[in-house]
Write an enzyme that holds these catalytic residues in place. Structure first.
Site, short mmCIF file in Angstrom:
data_model
loop_
_atom_site.label_atom_id
_atom_site.label_comp_id
_atom_site.label_asym_id
_atom_site.label_seq_id
_atom_site.Cartn_x
_atom_site.Cartn_y
_atom_site.Cartn_z
CG HIS A 172 4.43 -9.78 -9.22
ND1 HIS A 172 3.13 -9.65 -8.80
CD2 HIS A 172 5.17 -9.13 -8.29
CE1 HIS A 172 3.08 -8.95 -7.68
NE2 HIS A 172 4.32 -8.62 -7.34
CG HIS A 176 5.02 -12.34 -4.35
ND1 HIS A 176 5.07 -11.72 -3.13
CD2 HIS A 176 5.09 -11.34 -5.28
CE1 HIS A 176 5.14 -10.41 -3.29
NE2 HIS A 176 5.15 -10.15 -4.58
CG HIS A 203 7.72 -5.08 -5.42
ND1 HIS A 203 8.23 -6.09 -4.64
CD2 HIS A 203 6.54 -5.55 -5.92
CE1 HIS A 203 7.40 -7.12 -4.65
NE2 HIS A 203 6.37 -6.83 -5.42
CD GLU A 308 6.29 -9.44 1.50
OE1 GLU A 308 5.91 -10.19 0.60
OE2 GLU A 308 7.34 -9.61 2.11
CG HIS A 323 2.82 -5.06 -0.30
ND1 HIS A 323 2.66 -6.44 -0.36
CD2 HIS A 323 2.98 -4.65 -1.60
CE1 HIS A 323 2.72 -6.83 -1.63
NE2 HIS A 323 2.91 -5.78 -2.39
CG HIS A 327 -1.47 -5.75 -3.65
ND1 HIS A 327 -1.45 -6.00 -5.00
CD2 HIS A 327 -0.23 -5.30 -3.33
CE1 HIS A 327 -0.24 -5.73 -5.50
NE2 HIS A 327 0.51 -5.29 -4.50
CG HIS A 363 4.54 -1.96 -5.59
ND1 HIS A 363 5.22 -2.56 -4.56
CD2 HIS A 363 3.50 -2.77 -5.88
CE1 HIS A 363 4.62 -3.70 -4.24
NE2 HIS A 363 3.57 -3.85 -5.03
#
Length: 627
Positions: A172, A176, A203, A308, A323, A327, A363
């Site tokens: 992951h 990114h 995802h 995102e 997104h 987080h 997600h």
């Protein structure tokens, strides 16, 4: 300069960053290009979900990427190491290394060796530090068993083997790096094709895999996060940052999302409603208020960039950053306004977020928004699905026992001494799930009289739900995980296609360690950032259970002449994990939607369409032989 020499010089940048001491390089001694740094002080946790941190890292990696040659690049990197935040440094230098042409073939060392404290529980790190202090100078390497982070009182503990898998979390992080949210093609000179769609698909696949594991361990499929005021489950990561000296924040059960200084929960609600409105009206508004249609070809890519949200967002000011800020808010639920100066939780970092059960629920919530869009598209018809003249007659999985694949726990070790200032080698011994090698045997009949080029698409999904009921295909489609996708030639008449599980287009078979890279192993002129991007091979298939869990293997052959993009046929560099990571500096090598044919609704009338001759469903059992 020889590639091996470049590799050694870059490796030195990443050594023992948890133990950096001393004052930053005085501003008067810095290169002019680095004088605006730092904003984020050293000793704090960096997050590439935090918009402020992301902007600073973008500035740094674009500065490094713009260095005139390799020596200039190294000069900037070596100064930046003495100036900027440790986590921001690793992220930015990694992005630059992975994309600079003069770093082609250089491998960034694994994040789990740079910052082992993000992967190994604090209790284990403490034992390692004590053992290192006690070591006899003549003694060899020390091996410490990993400490468990919970027990069976928490039902989610049964999934710890998946959520806390070191290489899953490293994947992951690396994904990114390859697809930074802040990537500007206009500055970097390279376009990330279908980046928004790939964000959505990769995802979604992680969520599907997580639900497969939940069913394997006797748990219900996860309940999507959907109300911004709902009570959150608790989670404790047992991680302590050696950079900050603080624990990663724990989230007691029953907390809810709260406003953080940069964004409020009402912003999240507003952004969600605006995105749903765009889906229902069939278009988004760009920054000039122009309507951009969410058509079949580009709609999911536009939405992925919006949610995102990346630099490719059509209108970030209006549609927000659902997104990334999601987080951050979840990571700070225990100390939202920072009054206690607590570290954020693991949701704040791409290398730790997968440890937290709320990651998958968040997600799934976002995937449900994507599915809302997919529901607006017409289901595939026979014309979309057929491959005239091609019939799959049978598919079997060749393992020790046909159509039965065994999984088990396997021991592995992680070296700590490259990331932590130790007197010698200390390794942590841990276990991860693995599976026996197997291969797919596909029997095909080509009645066209000519050689046909085909794309082979292989998926797997549980056959039954948590209550033992047969899953309806439209519900099952969200659980199908992609196992492989590749190009092959089919001769006239009857023939067979054999493919090893280790050849999967989803997985990465091995990430070179620090020690291997120092010895020159894994250093290759043909390597690119994509060579280190991919789902770990040992996690290709779900765990299954001790009784043997029923799955369905789906194989489909489609016309490669229609699927192919720009003449690519697997000759591109580093396409070993193309399904999740794309191909180096090229278009995603498949014209079809990612996840095809399971990306669209399968209606009550539509299941008959999934009886075309170029498809085949097989029953497969996965049996777990472990504890």
């Amino acid at each position: 300069m020889a590639l091996k020499d470049k590799q050694l010089r870059i490796l030195a940048l990443f050594k023992k960053l948890t133990s950096v001491t001393g004052d930053p390089l005085p501003e008067g001694d810095r290169d002019d290009r680095l004088k605006s740094f730092p904003t984020l002080q050293r000793g704090h946790l960096f997050s590439c979900f935090n918009e402020i941190h992301l902007q600073e890292s973008q500035h740094l990696y674009e500065t490094l990427y713009g260095a005139k040659d390799f020596e200039d690049f190294m000069h900037l990197c070596e100064q930046a190491r003495d100036i900027v935040n440790e986590g921001l440094f690793v992220y930015s230098v990694s992005v630059a290394v992975l994309h600079r042409d003069d770093c082609k073939g250089v491998t960034v060392p694994p994040i789990q060796e740079i910052f082992p404290d993000r992967f190994i529980p604090a209790e284990t790190i403490n034992l390692a530090l004590k053992a290192d202090k006690r070591r006899d100078d003549a003694a060899g390497g020390i091996v410490i068993p990993i400490q468990h982070t919970g027990n069976i009182l928490d039902k989610e503990y049964h999934l710890a083997y998946f959520r806390e898998d070191i290489e899953v979390n490293a994947h992951h992080w690396h994904w990114h790096l390859v697809y930074p949210a802040s990537w500007r093609a206009s500055v970097m000179g390279k376009t990330k094709d279908r980046k928004g769609e790939l964000f959505c698909y990769m995802h979604q696949q992680m969520c599907a895999r997580y639900d497969c594991e939940r069913l394997s361990t006797g748990l219900q499929r996860m309940k999507p996060f959907h109300n911004f005021d709902e009570e959150l489950e608790g989670y404790s990561a047992h991680l302590t940052s050696l950079v900050s000296g603080l624990n990663y924040g724990n989230r007691p059960e029953g907390l809810t999302m709260k406003d953080v200084p940069q964004v409020g929960v009402q912003d999240m609600i507003r952004w969600r409603e605006r995105i749903l409105d765009a889906i229902h009206t069939g278009h988004v508004h760009d920054v000039n208020n122009k309507e951009i249609p969410l058509d079949e070809e580009h709609g999911i890519d536009i939405l992925g960039a919006l949610i995102e949200s990346s630099e490719d967002s059509q209108n970030k000011r209006f549609y927000g950053t659902l997104h990334n800020w999601g987080h951050v808010i979840l990571a700070q639920a225990h100390d939202p306004d920072g009054r206690f100066k607590e570290n954020p939780g693991v949701m704040d970092d791409t290398s730790t977020a997968l440890r937290d059960p709320i990651f998958y629920r968040l997600h799934r919530f976002m995937d449900n928004i994507f599915q809302e869009y997919k529901h607006s598209l017409k289901p595939y018809d026979r014309h979309d699905l057929e491959f005239p003249g091609i019939r799959i007659q049978n598919v079997t999985v060749k393992a020790r026992v046909e159509n039965i694949v065994n999984t088990f726990m396997k021991e592995d070790e992680l070296e700590l001494s490259h990331g932590i200032n130790l007197k010698g080698s200390v390794r942590v011994k841990y276990e991860h799930i693995d599976h026996e090698p197997y291969k797919y045997h596909i029997e095909v009949d080509n009645t066209t009289g000519a050689v046909k080029n085909a794309t082979v698409r292989i998926f797997l999904a549980p056959k039954y739900d948590e209550l033992g009921n047969r899953l309806v295909l439209d519900n099952q489609r969200g659980l199908f995980i992609e196992l492989d996708k590749f190009h092959t030639e089919i001769p006239p008449g009857k023939s067979s296609i054999d493919r090893l599980s280790s050849e999967s287009s989803v997985t990465l078979s091995h990430t070179p360690t620090f020690d291997e890279l120092q010895r020159g192993e894994g250093v290759d002129d043909d390597k690119t950032e994509f060579c280190s991007c991919g789902w770990p091979e040992h996690m290709l298939i779900p765990r299954g259970n001790s009784r043997g869990m029923a799955f369905q293997l789906f194989v489909m052959l489609t016309d490669w002449e229609h699927d192919n993009v720009g003449g690519q046929g697997g000759t591109s560099l580093c396409v070993d994990a193309v399904s999740y990571c794309g191909a180096k500096d090229e278009k995603y090598p498949d014209k079809r939607a990612m996840g095809f044919p399971f990306d669209r609704t399968i209606t009550a009338r539509n299941p008959t369409m999934f009886k075309t001759h170029n498809m085949h469903f097989s029953d497969v059992v996965i049996q777990f032989n472990g504890h």
